[in-house]
Design a protein around this motif. Structure first.
Motif, mmCIF file in Angstrom:
data_model
loop_
_atom_site.group_PDB
_atom_site.id
_atom_site.type_symbol
_atom_site.label_atom_id
_atom_site.label_comp_id
_atom_site.label_asym_id
_atom_site.label_seq_id
_atom_site.Cartn_x
_atom_site.Cartn_y
_atom_site.Cartn_z
ATOM 1 N N HIS A 358 0.886 -1.157 -0.308
ATOM 2 C CA HIS A 358 -0.174 -0.174 0.062
ATOM 3 C C HIS A 358 1.145 1.231 -0.421
ATOM 4 N N THR A 380 -7.414 2.836 0.162
ATOM 5 C CA THR A 380 -7.480 2.271 -1.051
ATOM 6 C C THR A 380 -7.900 0.460 0.058
ATOM 7 N N ARG A 382 -7.471 -3.602 -1.612
ATOM 8 C CA ARG A 382 -6.455 -4.203 -2.939
ATOM 9 C C ARG A 382 -6.792 -5.502 -2.452
ATOM 10 N N GLU A 392 -1.164 -9.938 -7.697
ATOM 11 C CA GLU A 392 -2.730 -8.183 -7.252
ATOM 12 C C GLU A 392 -3.894 -9.168 -8.419
ATOM 13 N N LEU A 395 -7.692 -3.349 -7.790
ATOM 14 C CA LEU A 395 -7.615 -1.906 -6.777
ATOM 15 C C LEU A 395 -9.152 -1.171 -6.465
#
Length: 591
Positions: A358, A380, A382, A392, A395
């Motif tokens: 982050h 955010t 995530r 990932e 987002l």
């Protein structure tokens, strides 16, 4: 470096509950110790056949020839695990013992006493077998070897008394700082300590900042502290350290001074703790010893790979096999707890080209299936795929600092500083489904199921929202605000900013306050986990307590740490604790 703390088992826990009265409750009994129980022999188990009906033949002899009431009495002295898994394999008749609710109630009374309120919430559809199994495991793990722990406690008391005598004689010398004990100064450890001093956790200092959120007041953070933290961050290759320090100032403005100071404030302000200031000072001066786990437990400390205090821990995988940690160094790390005795770092999560997970403190974690969600002060949320090595997966920009998360099968919920609860569909290109404004101040904790959302706010309210009807059902006003919440079965438990526990019943969308309990916490309850037969609480007063979830809760063990506890997670009997520094402690049943 292992986090040091002491374990006090069977310490007296004085409860405060205005709703409770009558005689003193019976002491907690271990599964192998007999206790007085109510006479249930005259109550036939509802819905179960008589002893004559269950006998395999007219010539049945031995155990099956006894009256059913005697069979259940005998079975109540067997371990719950045996009743659930072994007896059904012996014969169909003995398998019925595990279906006898009266037998399980008898067992629960033997474990915690016949005059204790259990369960605290509704008894309808309560899972008695699971509750008894969990209670037996809890008692076995956390109260074994009480004599060993009592001896350690006595030795600690004698050592403190020796220090007091030395102080009176003017002979006491302050111990060297932990980082200088062996003549070494670890750079990473220094950065972690500075981050802890400069920006340490949620406490009452957030009152002014959160209620005056439109002001431009800047927190008073020492320049030397920020410079040292900047030095540590620049060492990691982050170019915009100055901008990151500004974010730290903003976070300090929201979450104020450190937990240790918060605990001290509560100790002085709370009438229960007058006269304890001297004792606290002595405890701080004298290093706490490492814990002595009972034979049924083992404790490991994950290697210190974070450079700032860990805010959040989460056990994932179903069996406590993997632990996720979120820190004020802006990173989320995944740890394997099974392949090695001390835990192994698997991944530091982050997108391609990112220096950290982050761009601000990581404050909360939640998971559902293979997906892990992390929420931070960079506004955010995530998403990470645990089955793909922590890759990932998304987002989400929340618009404000994320304080809490709840991950359901069809929706991800986020509670934020701007008083909102946001609902996200993690599969959609535009994930925001709905944004709710149910409170007048920051949302601090969340719990949910497939029908309802329960939220606690800094405005001292708890709200129930009906997801299907898309409307709020009830708002309950408290005299304090909840920072942590646990929802399972028909019970909701929360921990508030004064150290109290709150219990509620939850049926068909109706949230009903039941009781408030004083279990000995003297500051913010930063973490809580309740299941049918266990209750764990962590506080910025530097303690984690293990209880049986009855009314009032029966405290089995207190773990004491050197700093305020930031969070905890429980899964399959494994306890993970973020003890206010860069480490994470894992308590689990010994194999």
């Amino acid at each position: 470096m292992m986090s040091e703390f002491r374990v006090n088992v069977h310490e007296p826990e004085v409860g405060k509950n205005g709703d409770q009265g009558g005689p003193s409750p019976d002491p907690v009994k271990s599964p192998g110790i007999e206790a007085s129980v109510p006479d249930l022999r005259g109550l036939p188990p509802a819905g179960l056949p008589s002893s004559a009906d269950i006998s395999p033949s007219a010539e049945a002899s031995g155990l099956l020839s006894l009256p059913w009431e005697m069979v259940t009495q005998i079975a109540s002295h067997l371990p719950a695990q045996c009743v659930i898994t072994v007896l059904p394999k012996v014969c169909h008749a003995l398998g019925n013992v595990g279906k006898d609710i009266t037998a399980w109630q008898l067992r629960a009374h033997r474990l915690i006493g016949s005059r204790i309120g259990f369960p605290v919430g509704p008894k309808e559809n309560f899972d008695w077998p699971s509750a008894c199994l969990e209670m037996e495991q809890l008692i076995t793990c956390w109260t074994g070897q009480a004599q060993v722990v009592a001896i350690q406690t006595k030795e600690d008391e004698e050592a403190r008394e020796k220090v007091r005598l030395q102080e009176r004689a003017g002979l006491y010398e302050e111990p060297l700082a932990g980082g200088q004990e062996d003549g070494r100064e670890g750079g990473v450890e220094r950065v972690g300590v500075v981050a802890q001093e400069a920006a340490n956790g949620a406490d009452e200092g957030m009152d002014l900042a959160m209620e005056g959120e439109d002001d431009d007041t800047q927190p008073n953070v020492g320049g030397d502290q920020l410079a040292r933290l900047r030095e540590g961050l620049e060492g990691r290759g982050i170019d915009d350290a100055d901008a990151l320090m500004e974010e730290e100032r903003d976070h300090m403005m929201v979450f104020g001074a450190n937990e240790g100071q918060d605990g001290a404030v509560h100790h002085q302000a709370n009438p229960r703790n007058r006269g304890n200031a001297r004792q606290l000072e002595m405890e701080e001066r004298q290093p706490l010893r490492s814990p002595s786990p009972t034979p049924a437990l083992e404790c490991i400390t994950l290697p210190s790979d974070h450079i700032a205090p860990v805010n959040s821990v989460l056990l994932v995988g179903g069996e406590g096999a993997v632990c996720a940690t979120g820190s004020r160094d802006w990173n989320v790390k995944l740890w394997d707890l099974q392949t090695s005795a001390g835990g192994t770092l698997l991944h530091t999560l982050g997108g391609r080209g990112d220096f950290s997970t982050h761009r601000g403190w990581v404050w909360c974690l939640a998971s559902q299936g293979p997906l892990l969600a992390s929420g931070g002060f960079d506004s955010t949320v995530r998403l990470w795929d645990l089955q793909a090595g922590g890759a990932e997966r998304g987002l989400i920009k929340s618009g404000a600092a994320v304080h809490c998360l709840s991950f359901q099968t069809d929706v991800l919920l986020a509670g934020t500083f701007d008083r909102r609860i946001s609902m996200y569909d993690t599969r959609a290109a535009e994930p925001l489904v709905k944004s709710l404004r149910l409170h007048g101040n920051a949302v601090m904790c969340l719990a949910a199921d497939d029908k309802y959302i329960i939220s606690g706010s800094k405005d001292c309210t708890v709200v129930v929202y009906d997801r299907r009807a898309a409307k709020g059902l009830k708002k309950i006003r408290l005299s304090s605000y909840l920072l942590s919440m646990s929802y399972s079965g028909s019970e909701v438990w929360g921990g508030d900013n004064s150290g109290m526990l709150h219990s509620f019943s939850m049926q068909a969308g109706t949230l009903k306050p039941l009781s408030q309990f004083d279990v000995g916490h003297t500051a913010l309850v930063t973490g809580i986990h309740r299941s049918a037969g266990s209750l764990y609480t962590g506080s910025s007063d530097r303690t984690v307590k293990v209880h049986i979830p009855c009314a009032p809760p029966r405290t089995l063990c207190t773990l004491r740490h050197l700093a305020g506890v930031n969070g905890l997670s429980v899964e399959a009997g494994v306890l993970a604790v973020a003890p206010g520094d860069v480490n994470v402690d894992i308590w689990r049943p010994r194999k």
